[in-house]
Design a protein around this motif. Structure first.
Motif, PDB file in Angstrom:
ATOM      1  N   PRO A 106       0.789  -1.224   0.000  1.00 13.85           N
ATOM      2  CA  PRO A 106       0.000   0.000   0.000  1.00 13.85           C
ATOM      3  C   PRO A 106       0.824   1.278   0.000  1.00 13.85           C
ATOM      4  CG  PRO A 106       0.015  -0.969   2.195  1.00 13.85           C
ATOM      5  CD  PRO A 106       0.723  -1.937   1.282  1.00 13.85           C
ATOM      6  N   GLY A 107       2.073   1.208   0.411  1.00 12.07           N
ATOM      7  CA  GLY A 107       2.898   2.412   0.490  1.00 12.07           C
ATOM      8  C   GLY A 107       3.313   2.925  -0.872  1.00 12.07           C
ATOM      9  N   SER A 108       3.768   4.179  -0.903  1.00 15.75           N
ATOM     10  CA  SER A 108       4.197   4.820  -2.137  1.00 15.75           C
ATOM     11  C   SER A 108       5.439   4.138  -2.705  1.00 15.75           C
ATOM     12  CB  SER A 108       4.507   6.297  -1.856  1.00 15.75           C
ATOM     13  OG  SER A 108       5.240   6.874  -2.907  1.00 15.75           O
ATOM     14  N   GLN A 109       5.400   3.823  -3.998  1.00 12.61           N
ATOM     15  CA  GLN A 109       6.558   3.205  -4.646  1.00 12.61           C
ATOM     16  C   GLN A 109       7.746   4.155  -4.663  1.00 12.61           C
ATOM     17  OE1 GLN A 109       6.936   0.084  -5.647  1.00 12.61           O
ATOM     18  NE2 GLN A 109       4.875  -0.491  -5.023  1.00 12.61           N
ATOM     19  N   ARG A 110       7.472   5.454  -4.704  1.00 11.82           N
ATOM     20  CA  ARG A 110       8.546   6.440  -4.656  1.00 11.82           C
ATOM     21  C   ARG A 110       9.267   6.368  -3.310  1.00 11.82           C
ATOM     22  NH1 ARG A 110       6.616  12.315  -6.178  1.00 11.82           N
ATOM     23  NH2 ARG A 110       6.144  11.187  -8.111  1.00 11.82           N
ATOM     24  N   GLU A 111       8.494   6.168  -2.237  1.00 15.09           N
ATOM     25  CA  GLU A 111       9.083   6.051  -0.909  1.00 15.09           C
ATOM     26  C   GLU A 111       9.910   4.776  -0.775  1.00 15.09           C
ATOM     27  OE1 GLU A 111       8.880   8.179   2.150  1.00 15.09           O
ATOM     28  OE2 GLU A 111       8.871   9.322   0.292  1.00 15.09           O
ATOM     29  N   VAL A 112       9.420   3.699  -1.373  1.00  8.27           N
ATOM     30  CA  VAL A 112      10.175   2.442  -1.347  1.00  8.27           C
ATOM     31  C   VAL A 112      11.519   2.623  -2.038  1.00  8.27           C
ATOM     32  CG1 VAL A 112      10.212   0.034  -2.110  1.00  8.27           C
ATOM     33  CG2 VAL A 112       8.093   1.019  -1.250  1.00  8.27           C
ATOM     34  N   ALA A 113      11.501   3.284  -3.204  1.00  9.00           N
ATOM     35  CA  ALA A 113      12.743   3.513  -3.946  1.00  9.00           C
ATOM     36  C   ALA A 113      13.706   4.373  -3.132  1.00  9.00           C
ATOM     37  CB  ALA A 113      12.429   4.175  -5.286  1.00  9.00           C
ATOM     38  N   ASN A 114      13.182   5.423  -2.473  1.00  9.11           N
ATOM     39  CA  ASN A 114      14.036   6.270  -1.642  1.00  9.11           C
ATOM     40  C   ASN A 114      14.659   5.472  -0.500  1.00  9.11           C
ATOM     41  OD1 ASN A 114      13.620   8.651  -3.096  1.00  9.11           O
ATOM     42  ND2 ASN A 114      11.800   9.208  -1.915  1.00  9.11           N
ATOM     43  N   ALA A 115      13.843   4.615   0.119  1.00  2.08           N
ATOM     44  CA  ALA A 115      14.328   3.800   1.236  1.00  2.08           C
ATOM     45  C   ALA A 115      15.425   2.837   0.775  1.00  2.08           C
ATOM     46  CB  ALA A 115      13.169   3.032   1.867  1.00  2.08           C
ATOM     47  N   GLU A 116      15.226   2.212  -0.368  1.00  2.00           N
ATOM     48  CA  GLU A 116      16.234   1.278  -0.884  1.00  2.00           C
ATOM     49  C   GLU A 116      17.550   2.000  -1.178  1.00  2.00           C
ATOM     50  OE1 GLU A 116      13.779  -2.324  -3.029  1.00  2.00           O
ATOM     51  OE2 GLU A 116      14.013  -0.449  -4.141  1.00  2.00           O
ATOM     52  N   GLU A 117      17.452   3.205  -1.745  1.00  2.00           N
ATOM     53  CA  GLU A 117      18.664   3.988  -2.017  1.00  2.00           C
ATOM     54  C   GLU A 117      19.440   4.264  -0.735  1.00  2.00           C
ATOM     55  OE1 GLU A 117      16.782   6.597  -5.748  1.00  2.00           O
ATOM     56  OE2 GLU A 117      17.312   7.562  -3.848  1.00  2.00           O
ATOM     57  N   GLU A 118      18.692   4.446   0.359  1.00  2.52           N
ATOM     58  CA  GLU A 118      19.308   4.814   1.631  1.00  2.52           C
ATOM     59  C   GLU A 118      19.808   3.611   2.424  1.00  2.52           C
ATOM     60  OE1 GLU A 118      16.414   8.742   1.830  1.00  2.52           O
ATOM     61  OE2 GLU A 118      16.158   7.139   3.308  1.00  2.52           O
ATOM     62  N   GLY A 119      19.541   2.395   1.927  1.00  2.00           N
ATOM     63  CA  GLY A 119      20.114   1.209   2.563  1.00  2.00           C
ATOM     64  C   GLY A 119      19.131   0.287   3.252  1.00  2.00           C
TER      65      GLY A 119
END
Length: 478
Positions: free
Chosen positions: A329-342
């Motif tokens: 349900p969360g924003s895919q943009r937020e998931v991508a940001n989180a993955e970039e950050e580790g």
């Protein structure tokens, strides 16, 4: 001439504001995107196709006049763009930052569907309204005339504040009752600074105060003042408390130390950003520094938790979600940001139990997606024999929120609630089962987006104005 400035999506590529490198973002709670410059905002706005049926506008809960303020921005008419932007949105500078544009306006952009990449609507909205703040275009509320009628707003989240703004502009006397020591609700204590800087929220609250809205902070309705007292004192009441009761798990070891609620964790972090004393943070209970962190959940709150843990210096951060990436349900943009950050996402996984009196590990069971449920989403099914243990020093439960039992909490008879515990109210007028009492935002519709709460608050304010105008006309006729 105006038309020649637009429709440039065929020659100008989509370009977001520059994003700070992940290694720098991990070090602080600052906004991750840099500001657009004037020329870049105009360039990106000029990509709008000015389509006859603007799906961006129709898929925005507030039906913001997006094509109009994009055109004005492309033409360099920023003050007019701001006027159009704020005409339908009480807090456009906030929506530009935290709305999930990928699911709303930008996700339904016509040129996105044609393969050219959506217009960067959210970034332009943020730019327009930040410029308006800097240039002094955002003025305090000054009603044309003052009215005697007063309205109590219980809760100071986006729904309550948007209603307070609309009512105050009409000259109504507005008092906001808030149980926390600062106004803003989840915008203040729930959403991290890297998504919504706290000075942005505080500026808007200051504008409301300067415009005559009275804030009674640290006031818990049902304890410090009764609901009946508020009804006797005011001409109408708006319930805008939001939903703060965290959903919980039933699993062996759930009571272990080191297993915490998402809201407690995020509130502690945000309080530290204000410079408050937070013993639970200082003693390590709500601090991820040096710890192996596991966050359970897949919504936007879970994304806030994992990204906060990274910034606090966690040794590792993993997010368990029982479905796959496409079904979260969360924003895919937020998931991508989180993955970039580790952050590491462990898809198709859920907790079966927890090890240790002080948590040392999560027993994880693996899943697969089975047949769709009534909503069309495929249901997760357990895979037998695929369990394993994930090491953890801190487990954060981000499983969503439910309403508190307001009739019991406030000792109110006749206030009807749904089987989910939300307040029963008309979805057009927002009036509840009690005359003169209204509800808006999450306490009416369940946990949802800030932009929906803003819309509800504006609608409720219109209904309250209709009520008090009708009552006033009746008194005059007598």
């Amino acid at each position: 001439m105006a038309e020649q400035r637009m429709l440039k999506f065929v020659t100008v590529d989509r370009d977001m504001p520059e994003k700070r490198p992940p290694q720098l973002r991990r070090e602080d709670f600052g906004e991750i995107y840099r500001e657009f410059a004037d020329a870049k905002a105009a360039e990106q706005s000029s990509r709008c196709s000015q389509c006859g049926v603007p799906y961006c506008q129709s898929h925005c809960p507030l039906h913001n006049n997006i094509p109009d303020w994009l055109r004005l921005t492309a033409e360099g008419r920023l003050r007019e763009a701001y006027e159009i932007s704020q005409a339908t949105n009480t807090f456009p500078e906030i929506c530009g930052r935290i709305c999930p544009q990928d699911r709303l306006c930008e996700g339904n952009c016509v040129i996105e569907q044609s393969g050219h990449g959506t217009v960067t609507i959210g970034a332009v909205e943020k730019y327009i309204n930040d410029t308006a703040m800097e240039e002094g275009w955002v003025q305090p509320i000054r009603p044309a005339y003052e009215r005697e009628e007063s309205v109590a707003v219980i809760g100071s989240g986006p729904g309550g504040l948007s209603a307070a703004d609309m009512l105050r502009r009409a000259g109504v006397q507005v008092t906001v009752y808030e149980r926390q020591d600062r106004a803003g609700g989840l915008m203040t204590y729930g959403i991290p600074g890297f998504k919504l800087e706290k000075d942005v929220v505080m500026k808007r609250i200051a504008q409301l105060e300067d415009g005559g809205v009275t804030f009674v902070l640290g006031c818990d309705v049902g304890r410090d003042v009764s609901f009946d007292e508020l009804r006797a004192k005011h001409d109408a009441i708006l319930i805008a408390t939001g939903v703060y009761k965290s959903r919980d798990l039933e699993a062996p070891g759930i009571g272990a130390q080191g297993i915490v609620r998402a809201l407690d964790y995020l509130t502690a972090s945000n309080r530290k950003s204000f410079g408050d004393e937070v013993p639970e943070f200082d003693n390590g209970e709500l601090n991820a520094e040096g710890k192996k962190v596991v966050v359970i959940g897949g919504g936007d709150t879970a994304m806030d938790c994992v990204r906060t843990a990274i910034r606090q210096g966690a040794s590792s951060v993993k997010c368990l979600y029982r479905r796959d990436r496409d079904n979260m349900p969360g924003s895919q943009r937020e998931v991508a940001n989180a993955e970039e950050e580790g952050v590491e996402f462990v898809w198709l996984s859920g907790p079966r139990g927890f090890h240790g009196e002080r948590v040392s590990g999560v027993m994880v069971h693996k899943m697969r997606l089975g047949a769709p449920d009534a909503t069309g989403r495929r249901m997760p099914e357990l895979i037998e024999g695929a369990d394993y243990v994930e090491e953890a020093d801190l487990v954060i439960k981000a499983l969503g929120f439910e309403p508190e039992d307001l009739p019991k909490l406030w000792g109110v008879e006749g206030l009807e609630v749904t089987r989910w515990g939300t307040v029963t109210a008309d979805f057009r007028t927002h009036e509840t089962s009690l005359p003169g009492v209204y509800a808006c935002g999450d306490i009416q519709r369940g946990a949802s987006l800030v932009v929906w709460a803003i819309r509800d608050g504006r609608e409720a304010a219109d209904a309250i104005l209709t009520q008090i105008n009708t009552a006033s006309a009746g008194v005059a006729a007598e």
